[in-house]
Scaffold this motif. Structure first.
Motif, PDB file in Angstrom:
ATOM      1  N   SER A   1       0.816  -1.220   0.000  1.00  0.00           N
ATOM      2  CA  SER A   1       0.000   0.000   0.000  1.00  0.00           C
ATOM      3  C   SER A   1       0.843   1.260   0.000  1.00  0.00           C
ATOM      4  CB  SER A   1      -0.934   0.010   1.215  1.00  0.00           C
ATOM      5  OG  SER A   1      -0.190   0.087   2.418  1.00  0.00           O
ATOM      6  N   ALA A   2       2.141   1.141   0.065  1.00  0.00           N
ATOM      7  CA  ALA A   2       2.984   2.335   0.121  1.00  0.00           C
ATOM      8  C   ALA A   2       3.678   2.637  -1.210  1.00  0.00           C
ATOM      9  CB  ALA A   2       4.028   2.176   1.217  1.00  0.00           C
ATOM     10  N   ASN A   3       3.556   1.745  -2.195  1.00  0.00           N
ATOM     11  CA  ASN A   3       4.353   1.966  -3.408  1.00  0.00           C
ATOM     12  C   ASN A   3       3.539   2.421  -4.616  1.00  0.00           C
ATOM     13  OD1 ASN A   3       3.036  -0.258  -4.367  1.00  0.00           O
ATOM     14  ND2 ASN A   3       4.784  -1.657  -4.223  1.00  0.00           N
ATOM     15  N   GLY A   4       2.299   2.790  -4.415  1.00  0.00           N
ATOM     16  CA  GLY A   4       1.495   3.345  -5.500  1.00  0.00           C
ATOM     17  C   GLY A   4       0.980   2.333  -6.483  1.00  0.00           C
ATOM     18  N   SER A   5       0.990   1.062  -6.134  1.00  0.00           N
ATOM     19  CA  SER A   5       0.579   0.015  -7.069  1.00  0.00           C
ATOM     20  C   SER A   5      -0.896  -0.356  -6.941  1.00  0.00           C
ATOM     21  CB  SER A   5       1.431  -1.237  -6.858  1.00  0.00           C
ATOM     22  OG  SER A   5       1.193  -1.771  -5.564  1.00  0.00           O
ATOM     23  N   ILE A   6      -1.592   0.184  -5.951  1.00  0.00           N
ATOM     24  CA  ILE A   6      -2.986  -0.191  -5.704  1.00  0.00           C
ATOM     25  C   ILE A   6      -3.917   0.632  -6.595  1.00  0.00           C
ATOM     26  CG2 ILE A   6      -4.836  -0.303  -3.983  1.00  0.00           C
ATOM     27  CD1 ILE A   6      -2.589  -0.599  -1.876  1.00  0.00           C
ATOM     28  N   SER A   7      -4.800  -0.044  -7.300  1.00  0.00           N
ATOM     29  CA  SER A   7      -5.755   0.614  -8.196  1.00  0.00           C
ATOM     30  C   SER A   7      -7.100   0.780  -7.484  1.00  0.00           C
ATOM     31  CB  SER A   7      -5.921  -0.223  -9.465  1.00  0.00           C
ATOM     32  OG  SER A   7      -6.935   0.323 -10.281  1.00  0.00           O
ATOM     33  N   VAL A   8      -7.532   2.024  -7.364  1.00  0.00           N
ATOM     34  CA  VAL A   8      -8.773   2.341  -6.654  1.00  0.00           C
ATOM     35  C   VAL A   8      -9.793   2.898  -7.638  1.00  0.00           C
ATOM     36  CG1 VAL A   8      -9.865   3.772  -4.875  1.00  0.00           C
ATOM     37  CG2 VAL A   8      -7.605   2.770  -4.469  1.00  0.00           C
ATOM     38  N   LEU A   9     -11.002   2.356  -7.603  1.00  0.00           N
ATOM     39  CA  LEU A   9     -12.083   2.829  -8.472  1.00  0.00           C
ATOM     40  C   LEU A   9     -13.188   3.457  -7.632  1.00  0.00           C
ATOM     41  CD1 LEU A   9     -13.523   2.954 -11.276  1.00  0.00           C
ATOM     42  CD2 LEU A   9     -14.484   0.701 -10.753  1.00  0.00           C
ATOM     43  N   PHE A  10     -13.497   4.721  -7.920  1.00  0.00           N
ATOM     44  CA  PHE A  10     -14.623   5.411  -7.294  1.00  0.00           C
ATOM     45  C   PHE A  10     -15.830   5.273  -8.222  1.00  0.00           C
ATOM     46  CE2 PHE A  10     -11.101   7.513  -5.213  1.00  0.00           C
ATOM     47  CZ  PHE A  10     -11.574   7.823  -3.936  1.00  0.00           C
ATOM     48  N   ILE A  11     -16.948   4.781  -7.662  1.00  0.00           N
ATOM     49  CA  ILE A  11     -18.200   4.649  -8.430  1.00  0.00           C
ATOM     50  C   ILE A  11     -19.268   5.512  -7.761  1.00  0.00           C
ATOM     51  CG2 ILE A  11     -19.911   3.038  -9.354  1.00  0.00           C
ATOM     52  CD1 ILE A  11     -17.897   0.820  -9.034  1.00  0.00           C
TER      53      ILE A  11
ATOM     54  N   SER B   1     -21.214  11.021  -8.954  1.00  0.00           N
ATOM     55  CA  SER B   1     -22.217  12.076  -9.083  1.00  0.00           C
ATOM     56  C   SER B   1     -23.120  12.173  -7.870  1.00  0.00           C
ATOM     57  CB  SER B   1     -23.075  11.829 -10.334  1.00  0.00           C
ATOM     58  OG  SER B   1     -23.740  10.594 -10.237  1.00  0.00           O
ATOM     59  N   GLN B   2     -23.099  11.146  -7.017  1.00  0.00           N
ATOM     60  CA  GLN B   2     -23.932  11.150  -5.820  1.00  0.00           C
ATOM     61  C   GLN B   2     -23.172  11.692  -4.602  1.00  0.00           C
ATOM     62  OE1 GLN B   2     -27.045  10.401  -5.904  1.00  0.00           O
ATOM     63  NE2 GLN B   2     -27.343   9.196  -7.756  1.00  0.00           N
ATOM     64  N   GLY B   3     -22.028  12.277  -4.817  1.00  0.00           N
ATOM     65  CA  GLY B   3     -21.289  12.822  -3.693  1.00  0.00           C
ATOM     66  C   GLY B   3     -19.929  13.327  -4.143  1.00  0.00           C
ATOM     67  N   SER B   4     -19.918  14.288  -5.080  1.00  0.00           N
ATOM     68  CA  SER B   4     -18.686  14.721  -5.731  1.00  0.00           C
ATOM     69  C   SER B   4     -17.685  15.330  -4.759  1.00  0.00           C
ATOM     70  CB  SER B   4     -19.012  15.726  -6.841  1.00  0.00           C
ATOM     71  OG  SER B   4     -19.740  16.821  -6.321  1.00  0.00           O
ATOM     72  N   ARG B   5     -18.164  16.077  -3.773  1.00  0.00           N
ATOM     73  CA  ARG B   5     -17.254  16.734  -2.841  1.00  0.00           C
ATOM     74  C   ARG B   5     -16.443  15.711  -2.044  1.00  0.00           C
ATOM     75  NH1 ARG B   5     -20.090  21.224   0.652  1.00  0.00           N
ATOM     76  NH2 ARG B   5     -20.588  21.834  -1.480  1.00  0.00           N
ATOM     77  N   GLN B   6     -17.143  14.690  -1.549  1.00  0.00           N
ATOM     78  CA  GLN B   6     -16.474  13.640  -0.775  1.00  0.00           C
ATOM     79  C   GLN B   6     -15.502  12.852  -1.646  1.00  0.00           C
ATOM     80  OE1 GLN B   6     -16.463  13.129   2.403  1.00  0.00           O
ATOM     81  NE2 GLN B   6     -16.899  11.026   3.023  1.00  0.00           N
ATOM     82  N   VAL B   7     -15.910  12.531  -2.864  1.00  0.00           N
ATOM     83  CA  VAL B   7     -15.059  11.789  -3.789  1.00  0.00           C
ATOM     84  C   VAL B   7     -13.788  12.576  -4.087  1.00  0.00           C
ATOM     85  CG1 VAL B   7     -14.846  10.998  -6.185  1.00  0.00           C
ATOM     86  CG2 VAL B   7     -16.889  10.452  -4.868  1.00  0.00           C
TER      87      VAL B   7
ATOM     88  N   LYS C   1     -18.191  -3.202 -15.702  1.00  0.00           N
ATOM     89  CA  LYS C   1     -17.562  -4.418 -15.181  1.00  0.00           C
ATOM     90  C   LYS C   1     -16.058  -4.428 -15.465  1.00  0.00           C
ATOM     91  CE  LYS C   1     -17.291  -9.403 -15.339  1.00  0.00           C
ATOM     92  NZ  LYS C   1     -17.548 -10.636 -16.086  1.00  0.00           N
ATOM     93  N   LYS C   2     -15.672  -3.943 -16.629  1.00  0.00           N
ATOM     94  CA  LYS C   2     -14.258  -3.922 -16.982  1.00  0.00           C
ATOM     95  C   LYS C   2     -13.453  -3.119 -15.965  1.00  0.00           C
ATOM     96  CE  LYS C   2     -12.560  -1.078 -20.081  1.00  0.00           C
ATOM     97  NZ  LYS C   2     -12.254  -0.404 -21.369  1.00  0.00           N
ATOM     98  N   TYR C   3     -13.975  -1.953 -15.600  1.00  0.00           N
ATOM     99  CA  TYR C   3     -13.273  -1.098 -14.643  1.00  0.00           C
ATOM    100  C   TYR C   3     -13.298  -1.701 -13.239  1.00  0.00           C
ATOM    101  CZ  TYR C   3     -13.140   2.462 -18.280  1.00  0.00           C
ATOM    102  OH  TYR C   3     -12.894   3.146 -19.447  1.00  0.00           O
ATOM    103  N   MET C   4     -14.418  -2.327 -12.882  1.00  0.00           N
ATOM    104  CA  MET C   4     -14.516  -2.956 -11.564  1.00  0.00           C
ATOM    105  C   MET C   4     -13.551  -4.133 -11.453  1.00  0.00           C
ATOM    106  SD  MET C   4     -18.659  -2.790 -10.961  1.00  0.00           S
ATOM    107  CE  MET C   4     -18.703  -3.454  -9.309  1.00  0.00           C
ATOM    108  N   THR C   5     -13.440  -4.909 -12.530  1.00  0.00           N
ATOM    109  CA  THR C   5     -12.565  -6.083 -12.524  1.00  0.00           C
ATOM    110  C   THR C   5     -11.099  -5.681 -12.421  1.00  0.00           C
ATOM    111  OG1 THR C   5     -14.170  -7.286 -13.887  1.00  0.00           O
ATOM    112  CG2 THR C   5     -11.952  -8.185 -13.781  1.00  0.00           C
ATOM    113  N   LYS C   6     -10.720  -4.598 -13.096  1.00  0.00           N
ATOM    114  CA  LYS C   6      -9.329  -4.148 -13.100  1.00  0.00           C
ATOM    115  C   LYS C   6      -8.907  -3.554 -11.757  1.00  0.00           C
ATOM    116  CE  LYS C   6      -7.872  -1.697 -16.539  1.00  0.00           C
ATOM    117  NZ  LYS C   6      -7.842  -0.667 -17.622  1.00  0.00           N
TER     118      LYS C   6
ATOM    119  N   LEU D   1     -12.789  -0.977  -4.533  1.00  0.00           N
ATOM    120  CA  LEU D   1     -13.915  -0.168  -5.008  1.00  0.00           C
ATOM    121  C   LEU D   1     -14.377   0.734  -3.870  1.00  0.00           C
ATOM    122  CD1 LEU D   1     -16.049  -2.907  -6.832  1.00  0.00           C
ATOM    123  CD2 LEU D   1     -14.136  -1.578  -7.734  1.00  0.00           C
ATOM    124  N   ILE D   2     -14.519   2.028  -4.162  1.00  0.00           N
ATOM    125  CA  ILE D   2     -15.025   2.984  -3.178  1.00  0.00           C
ATOM    126  C   ILE D   2     -16.340   3.515  -3.725  1.00  0.00           C
ATOM    127  CG2 ILE D   2     -14.598   5.132  -1.943  1.00  0.00           C
ATOM    128  CD1 ILE D   2     -11.647   4.608  -2.109  1.00  0.00           C
TER     129      ILE D   2
END
Length: 396
Positions: A199-209, A212-218, A269-274, A278-279
């Motif tokens: 988690s410290a080397n920038g290799s983790i891929s995070v997807l925000f879904i 539009s239901q909470g742009s400020r928090q995202v 699904k493609k983005y979720m799988t990669k 998921l946040i």
């Protein structure tokens, strides 16, 4: 040979969940029996201009004025009969017109507003068309779903079933069937082997879904993760072009390798799988799609009303983590990846046990069976009425 007509009453403007459920069920029914004639109508389109306008206010109010929406939702639980009477009066003319045009053998309601209102109209007009409703929520289910005139109420969870029982719906009218998701999310159990990442080397891929239901928090969470160099971030902004442009502007200092902003896409699904993580908001459809993929999820909040208990639901079954404070998002991800990703393995195994990829298929089988039964009963009744001898015997 006549094989039956099924009418779905859904909603186009009160979130995407109703449409997603309808799409999943229609697809499975067509695969099982291509001869079935399927029709889908937006229940709000059967009303007047004001009724249609109200449906379009759902998202703006639920997102931008959550306390008001929460109050409206709770109030509706104490006004079930009033709402059903009012809605039945509003949709009566067009619903009866639809009945005349389509002549459905069975009606499937996937919106709470169109269960009691529809059964009320059919009952008053002595139209013996069975209504089956599917509860489109995991927990904190609206009282509007509890209508004893529905032939069956299909419950996605035990929590939904318990709520219906508490409102007086007999057990024989209830069926716990799981939550139907689109077929692309219903493959065989995903591989839950873990690729070791730091988690410290920038290799983790995070997807925000559901950005539009909470742009400020995202935006705050994305900046936090990018600033700390923990992750690469992808944000799906959906059809909200203003949000997409805002995010691109606010995150312009980061490279394309670090951040990617996606508009509307059919390749969710493609983005979720990669993605590794998921946040998302606690929307039941996206939650269950993630669970079916066995993807670790972090819940950042939920809409008031029907989604309010979903974070609690996720915690109860240990399917994900909760992080409502953007300042803590980095520590939550670090916790997931601590001890050789022990918590991620734990969550994925829970998801593998919880997931129900055959839910849509099984519900489709049940709907087809009910439709065929209705056709058979109608034919038997028709034969009896056309034969005076049989009719007289049964009447005695």
């Amino acid at each position: 040979m006549y094989t039956g007509k099924i009418l779905f009453i859904s909603a186009d403007n009160t979130g995407n969940g109703h449409k997603s459920i309808t799409e999943a069920l229609r697809h499975q029914i067509k695969k099982l029996d291509a001869t079935k004639h399927l029709e889908v109508v937006d229940g709000f389109s059967m009303g007047n201009y004001f009724f249609r306008f109200l449906s379009k206010l759902y998202s703006p109010i639920a997102v931008n004025a959550p306390l008001i929406w929460g109050w409206v939702y709770r109030l509706s639980n104490h006004m079930v009969n009033t709402i059903n009477v009012m809605c039945s009066r509003i949709i009566k003319k067009k619903l009866l017109q639809l009945m005349k045009e389509i002549k459905p053998d069975i009606i499937i309601s996937v919106h709470a507003v169109f269960t009691g209102s529809v059964t009320r109209i059919l009952e008053k007009k002595h139209m013996e068309i069975p209504v089956i409703s599917f509860i489109a929520d995991l927990d904190n289910v609206s009282n509007l779903w509890a209508d004893s005139r529905a032939k069956y109420i299909l419950c996605p969870t035990k929590e939904a079933e318990d709520k219906m029982k508490s409102l007086g719906i007999p057990s024989e009218r209830l069926k716990v069937v799981g939550f139907p998701v689109r077929e692309e999310f219903c493959s065989d159990i995903p591989d839950i082997d873990i690729e070791v990442k730091d988690s410290a080397n920038g290799s983790i891929s995070v997807l925000f879904i559901n950005g539009s239901q909470g742009s400020r928090q995202v935006l705050k969470m994305a900046k936090k993760l990018l600033k700390n160099g923990k992750c690469n971030v992808t944000i799906i902004a959906g059809k909200n072009e203003a949000l997409r442009k805002k995010l691109e502007k606010q995150l312009a200092e980061y490279s394309e390798e670090q951040v990617s902003i996606i508009g509307f896409t059919k390749e969710i699904k493609k983005y979720m799988t990669k993605a590794d993580i998921l946040i998302l908001r606690a929307s039941p459809n996206v939650l269950m799609e993630a669970v079916n993929l066995c993807k670790p999820i972090i819940i950042t909040g939920a809409l008031k009303g029907q989604e309010e208990k979903n974070p609690e639901f996720i915690e109860k079954y240990q399917l994900g983590c909760i992080c409502e404070n953007y300042k803590k998002i980095s520590s939550v991800i670090q916790e997931l990846y601590a001890f050789n990703q022990k918590k991620i393995v734990y969550l994925k195994n829970n998801m593998a046990r919880f997931r129900n990829p055959k839910a849509a298929y099984n519900i489709a089988v049940f709907i087809i069976q009910q439709c065929n039964q209705q056709i058979k009963e109608y034919r038997n009744t028709k034969e009896i009425k056309s034969n005076p001898v049989i009719h007289d015997i049964i009447s005695q």
